[in-house]
Design a protein around this motif. Structure first.
Motif, PDB file in Angstrom:
ATOM      1  N   CYS A  56      40.748  10.077  25.536  1.00 12.83           N
ATOM      2  CA  CYS A  56      42.044   9.319  23.934  1.00 12.83           C
ATOM      3  C   CYS A  56      43.036   9.171  24.213  1.00 12.83           C
ATOM      4  N   LEU A  57      43.722   8.095  24.524  1.00 11.37           N
ATOM      5  CA  LEU A  57      44.817   7.328  24.830  1.00 11.37           C
ATOM      6  C   LEU A  57      45.467   6.726  23.674  1.00 11.37           C
ATOM      7  N   PRO A  58      46.602   6.690  22.935  1.00 10.11           N
ATOM      8  CA  PRO A  58      47.592   5.794  21.784  1.00 10.11           C
ATOM      9  C   PRO A  58      47.824   4.384  22.707  1.00 10.11           C
ATOM     10  N   ASP A  59      47.870   3.631  21.682  1.00  8.82           N
ATOM     11  CA  ASP A  59      47.899   2.230  21.993  1.00  8.82           C
ATOM     12  C   ASP A  59      49.891   2.379  22.585  1.00  8.82           C
ATOM     13  N   GLU A  60      49.959   2.818  22.320  1.00 14.44           N
ATOM     14  CA  GLU A  60      51.172   2.706  23.537  1.00 14.44           C
ATOM     15  C   GLU A  60      51.524   4.438  23.798  1.00 14.44           C
ATOM     16  N   TYR A  61      51.483   4.237  25.491  1.00 14.59           N
ATOM     17  CA  TYR A  61      51.497   5.479  25.747  1.00 14.59           C
ATOM     18  C   TYR A  61      53.537   6.647  25.227  1.00 14.59           C
ATOM     19  N   LEU A  63      56.357   9.928  23.846  1.00 14.35           N
ATOM     20  CA  LEU A  63      56.533  10.972  23.887  1.00 14.35           C
ATOM     21  C   LEU A  63      55.930  11.384  22.212  1.00 14.35           C
ATOM     22  N   GLN A  64      56.373  10.218  21.193  1.00 12.69           N
ATOM     23  CA  GLN A  64      56.512  10.429  19.998  1.00 12.69           C
ATOM     24  C   GLN A  64      54.524  10.640  19.412  1.00 12.69           C
ATOM     25  N   LYS A  65      54.236   9.604  20.189  1.00 12.16           N
ATOM     26  CA  LYS A  65      52.531   9.390  20.097  1.00 12.16           C
ATOM     27  C   LYS A  65      51.863  10.403  20.081  1.00 12.16           C
ATOM     28  N   ILE A 179      50.208   6.906  34.510  1.00 11.54           N
ATOM     29  CA  ILE A 179      51.392   6.364  34.397  1.00 11.54           C
ATOM     30  C   ILE A 179      52.438   5.984  33.368  1.00 11.54           C
ATOM     31  N   GLY A 180      51.990   6.237  31.776  1.00 13.95           N
ATOM     32  CA  GLY A 180      52.807   6.642  30.839  1.00 13.95           C
ATOM     33  C   GLY A 180      53.669   7.909  31.031  1.00 13.95           C
ATOM     34  N   GLY A 181      53.400   9.264  31.697  1.00 11.52           N
ATOM     35  CA  GLY A 181      54.026   9.775  31.989  1.00 11.52           C
ATOM     36  C   GLY A 181      54.716  10.310  32.569  1.00 11.52           C
ATOM     37  N   LEU A 182      54.427   9.925  33.328  1.00 14.43           N
ATOM     38  CA  LEU A 182      55.822   9.426  34.694  1.00 14.43           C
ATOM     39  C   LEU A 182      56.787   8.784  33.919  1.00 14.43           C
ATOM     40  N   GLN A 183      56.765   8.047  32.700  1.00  9.93           N
ATOM     41  CA  GLN A 183      58.062   7.342  32.150  1.00  9.93           C
ATOM     42  C   GLN A 183      58.170   7.745  31.361  1.00  9.93           C
ATOM     43  N   ILE A 184      57.747   9.157  30.788  1.00  9.33           N
ATOM     44  CA  ILE A 184      58.167   9.724  29.750  1.00  9.33           C
ATOM     45  C   ILE A 184      59.613  10.828  30.397  1.00  9.33           C
ATOM     46  N   LEU A 185      58.620  11.139  31.720  1.00 10.02           N
ATOM     47  CA  LEU A 185      59.826  11.525  32.780  1.00 10.02           C
ATOM     48  C   LEU A 185      60.932  11.020  32.699  1.00 10.02           C
TER      49      LEU A 185
END
Length: 259
Positions: A56-61, A63-65, A179-185
């Protein structure tokens, strides 16, 4: 899209919703929830791209999505509990104000994880290094990150073993989510928005935490208008693993106080 988010529910009573941190999944809550489910209705959610939500992934990973994907799975009147990255998601959901929450509990979380000249946290280069290593061997990278989370704890070896065992029960995370989670951090800074959260907030910290340093912890608590703090003196980044009895006592005290 929201139907692909995995949520597990057990127990009866007041609703407590748990969001895990980066690289892991809802399995990390098993130990404490065996106790908490005796008094509360427990909901554990796998964040998009992790655990049983790994497809389950949004089109852009961002925080808001991912917060928008999780919101429909939170019952009205629940207390939302987020650990580390999950704390950022929980705070964003509270800021969105689309779900009626009774309270918010942050576990070893920060509105800004990366350090700068006026703020202590994780060195930006360390997170970038993890991003690069994920491309080569994400299993080893995850193992290293889990080890960092237990650093300083007197029971570090047992904590790492417990985290690894809990995580291993579920599918491996999606690399794009890692990768997206690290970018959020790396890039999130919610500090200036948190004073708009009016519900009661409990910040749980480990004094030995290297990812959310002790010197930053008072400043984090001051970002909120209605907050309490509990510090586990001998814990690191995962106090619910290293000190489950003390952690459960703190959670119960807060939950029973605001209901």
């Amino acid at each position: 899209m929201t139907n692909c988010i995995y949520r597990h529910q057990t127990g009866q009573g007041k609703d407590l919703v748990f969001l895990h941190g980066w690289g892991v999944n809802s399995g990390v809550w098993q130990g404490i929830n065996q106790v908490l489910q005796q008094d509360y209705r427990i909901h554990t959610i796998d964040l998009p791209g992790f655990g049983l939500s790994h497809q389950c992934l949004p089109d852009e990973y961002n925080l808001q999505k991912i917060s928008t994907l999780v919101e429909p799975h939170i019952p009205a009147g629940a207390i939302l509990i987020g650990w580390s990255l999950g704390g950022l998601v929980a705070n964003q959901i509270a800021l969105n104000n689309q779900v009626q929450l009774a309270g918010l509990i942050n576990i070893a979380s920060s509105p800004k994880f990366v350090s700068d000249k006026n703020w202590q946290g994780i060195n930006f280069k360390v997170l970038q290094m993890f991003s690069e290593q994920l491309q080569e061997d994400f299993a080893k990278t995850l193992e290293r990150f889990l080890a960092i989370q237990a650093m300083g704890s007197q029971s570090a070896r047992q904590d790492i073993k417990a985290l690894n065992a809990a995580v291993a029960q579920y599918p491996s995370p999606n690399v794009n989510a890692l990768i997206g989670g690290l970018q959020i951090l790396e890039y999130t800074d919610l500090r200036q928005q948190l004073n708009t959260i009016e519900i009661p907030v409990l910040n749980c910290f480990g004094r030995l935490d290297s990812l959310v340093p002790a010197k930053t912890q008072p400043a984090i608590t001051e970002c909120y208008t209605n907050s309490q703090v509990v510090t586990f003196e001998k814990a690191s980044h995962a106090p619910f693993i290293s000190h489950p009895e003390d952690f459960i006592k703190a959670i119960k005290g807060f939950v029973d106080q605001i209901h």
